[in-house]
Scaffold this active site. Sequence first.
Site, PDB file in Angstrom:
ATOM      1  N   SER A   1       1.959   7.870   9.313  1.00 53.95           N
ATOM      2  CA  SER A   1       0.827   8.144   8.440  1.00 53.95           C
ATOM      3  C   SER A   1      -0.401   8.414   9.290  1.00 53.95           C
ATOM      4  O   SER A   1      -0.562   7.855  10.383  1.00 53.95           O
ATOM      5  CB  SER A   1       0.552   6.944   7.525  1.00 53.95           C
ATOM      6  OG  SER A   1      -0.705   7.063   6.909  1.00 53.95           O
TER       7      SER A   1
ATOM      8  N   CYS B   1      -6.047   9.622  -0.212  1.00 55.25           N
ATOM      9  CA  CYS B   1      -6.395   8.417   0.535  1.00 55.25           C
ATOM     10  C   CYS B   1      -7.701   8.577   1.307  1.00 55.25           C
ATOM     11  O   CYS B   1      -7.928   9.599   1.960  1.00 55.25           O
ATOM     12  CB  CYS B   1      -5.293   8.077   1.537  1.00 55.25           C
ATOM     13  SG  CYS B   1      -3.721   7.689   0.784  1.00 55.25           S
TER      14      CYS B   1
ATOM     15  N   CYS C   1      -2.620  15.815  -2.203  1.00 51.00           N
ATOM     16  CA  CYS C   1      -1.974  14.855  -1.304  1.00 51.00           C
ATOM     17  C   CYS C   1      -1.332  15.532  -0.093  1.00 51.00           C
ATOM     18  O   CYS C   1      -1.296  16.753   0.023  1.00 51.00           O
ATOM     19  CB  CYS C   1      -0.952  14.045  -2.085  1.00 51.00           C
ATOM     20  SG  CYS C   1      -0.413  12.529  -1.251  1.00 51.00           S
ATOM     21  N   ASP C   2      -0.806  14.697   0.805  1.00 50.64           N
ATOM     22  CA  ASP C   2      -0.415  15.104   2.161  1.00 50.64           C
ATOM     23  C   ASP C   2       0.383  16.403   2.249  1.00 50.64           C
ATOM     24  O   ASP C   2       0.112  17.250   3.096  1.00 50.64           O
ATOM     25  CB  ASP C   2       0.442  14.005   2.809  1.00 50.64           C
ATOM     26  CG  ASP C   2      -0.323  12.728   3.049  1.00 50.64           C
ATOM     27  OD1 ASP C   2      -1.254  12.438   2.281  1.00 50.64           O
ATOM     28  OD2 ASP C   2       0.013  12.005   4.000  1.00 50.64           O
ATOM     29  N   LYS C   3       1.393  16.554   1.420  1.00 53.22           N
ATOM     30  CA  LYS C   3       2.311  17.675   1.600  1.00 53.22           C
ATOM     31  C   LYS C   3       1.893  18.922   0.833  1.00 53.22           C
ATOM     32  O   LYS C   3       2.407  20.010   1.103  1.00 53.22           O
ATOM     33  CB  LYS C   3       3.731  17.269   1.159  1.00 53.22           C
ATOM     34  CG  LYS C   3       4.271  16.022   1.860  1.00 53.22           C
ATOM     35  CD  LYS C   3       4.270  16.165   3.368  1.00 53.22           C
ATOM     36  CE  LYS C   3       4.793  14.921   4.061  1.00 53.22           C
ATOM     37  NZ  LYS C   3       3.945  13.726   3.880  1.00 53.22           N
TER      38      LYS C   3
ATOM     39  N   ASP D   1       2.804  10.594  -1.051  1.00 54.40           N
ATOM     40  CA  ASP D   1       3.409   9.682  -0.085  1.00 54.40           C
ATOM     41  C   ASP D   1       3.570   8.266  -0.626  1.00 54.40           C
ATOM     42  O   ASP D   1       4.564   7.603  -0.351  1.00 54.40           O
ATOM     43  CB  ASP D   1       2.588   9.651   1.203  1.00 54.40           C
ATOM     44  CG  ASP D   1       2.847  10.871   2.072  1.00 54.40           C
ATOM     45  OD1 ASP D   1       3.356  11.869   1.541  1.00 54.40           O
ATOM     46  OD2 ASP D   1       2.555  10.812   3.270  1.00 54.40           O
TER      47      ASP D   1
END
Length: 532
Positions: A446, A170, A98-100, A57
């Site tokens: 987010s 994060c 990460c996010d995805k 991101d």
Amino acid sequence: MGIAEEDFDKPKIAVVNSSSRLSVCYQHLDQVSEVVQEAIRAAGGLPFEIRTVAPSDFVTSAGKGGRYLMPTRDLLVNDVEVQVEGAVLDGMILLASCDKTTPAQLMAAGRLNLPSLVLACGYQLGRECGGHHVDIEEVYNSVGALKAGKISLGDLTEMTCQAIKGPGVCAGLATANSMHCMAEALGMALPGNAPIRAGGDRLYELARQAGRRIVELTEEGTTARQILTPAAFRNAVTVACAIGTSVNVMRHLIAVAVESECDVDIIAEFERAADRVSQVTRIRPNGPDRIETFDEAGGVSGAMRQIAGELDLSVLTVSGHTLGQNLDARPDPDPAVIRPLANPFRNEPGLIIIRGNLAPDGAVVKLSAVPAAVRRFEGAASVFEDENQAIEGLRTGAVKPGDVVVLRMLGPKGGPGTVFAASFMAALVGAGLGDSVAVITDGELSGLNSGITIGQVMPEAAEGGPLAVVETGDRVLIDLNERRLTLAIDDEEMSARIGALVPRPPTTEKGWLALYQQLVQPLSKGAVLGVR
């Protein structure tokens, strides 16, 4: 390739690795992959490392206003399909970061229905700066403080130099850590995997366990869809509401269910869970506790122990045991960080779905990150179709206390590719307006966002949803107690405005974004790809 003849009949295991030197999220995955591959060999399997696209991101969003973020999720799903199914491999272990990546890997597991196991690869740490702890959330929100003249560019630069100490995703209960937790709550990750510090000894021990276990899963013939059942999804939704995950988990859980061909209505499950589950943690941005504190207190396993009465403990997990058996083997959580359901931090869920004439198919609110005193908000709409213009409105004073900022045409089809609207929300909080300005958007938020934020409005504006007809100055009512989102016009006026909408022309984008716009399904269907 150096493969001995006697190895040909061993279980062939894909080690799906999204390693990339573009982002700190993935800096450690090659080392994790090596440990996993060694464990697979030791357990009698034959590992094949598969490299995929690596969406991040904070890095991938630098171009095209973040429009590549959601499309890269589905690009990764197809990437895995081509390489794993095309090579007729027997099982796969998915290195999540990460996010995805985590939702994409879960989607691929559901689509291919092979023996599959997710290994969440952990969070990064922050450090001290100016006498207090700083992590990426502080940097994120401080952009607004800079715009508002509350800090200097030098202050922000110093934060960026201190906010990330080591690899991983994060800090905080943003989308990456939230989806790591969802993988374990679904039963697709080993007990105690989420959250976990990237690069720590415990991660590498879990990597060894996971490498052994994926070989066993393959030999047992236990496939992803035997674990990704309606009951497993209900458990995950319940956990999401209890710990206050990112708003983005809803769209991702829908997508995983769609790819798994699982007959479960995720939106309805969120609505039901909100009536029976309260918030048992307060992990940033929902409160003062850091993600490492949650980890030390028992993590998502600890949270599930505290809410066990609301879960289906009979579901099968990748450990080979039921969820109940897994939880019985876990230590008691620290009740100062993870409270029992009978004594929650807040007598309300972390996430809710709201509906109304502006969101007939629903919208999602991270209630745990909304100021506790704000449960009803009414104001004049201030409409933007470009996030940068909205951020400029903060600087010029065009965005004022009492406004309801509408950020639209930023959804999967409108972008095309969901625009990362989270920067405006972070800037709003940094400018000190998070308690006095509401934001409604069909763009992507987010998990770090806090404030009066209504996200994933369905249908999106580009699909002809009611958000498309809001005009600057219209009165908008947000009632979180009643879970309503209302534009103050009558049904006749609403119908007339929608009837007068002129379809937007196709994007002028070329390549992947243009293909994505043609294929992406509605947000209520998880924004998966398909032919209508």
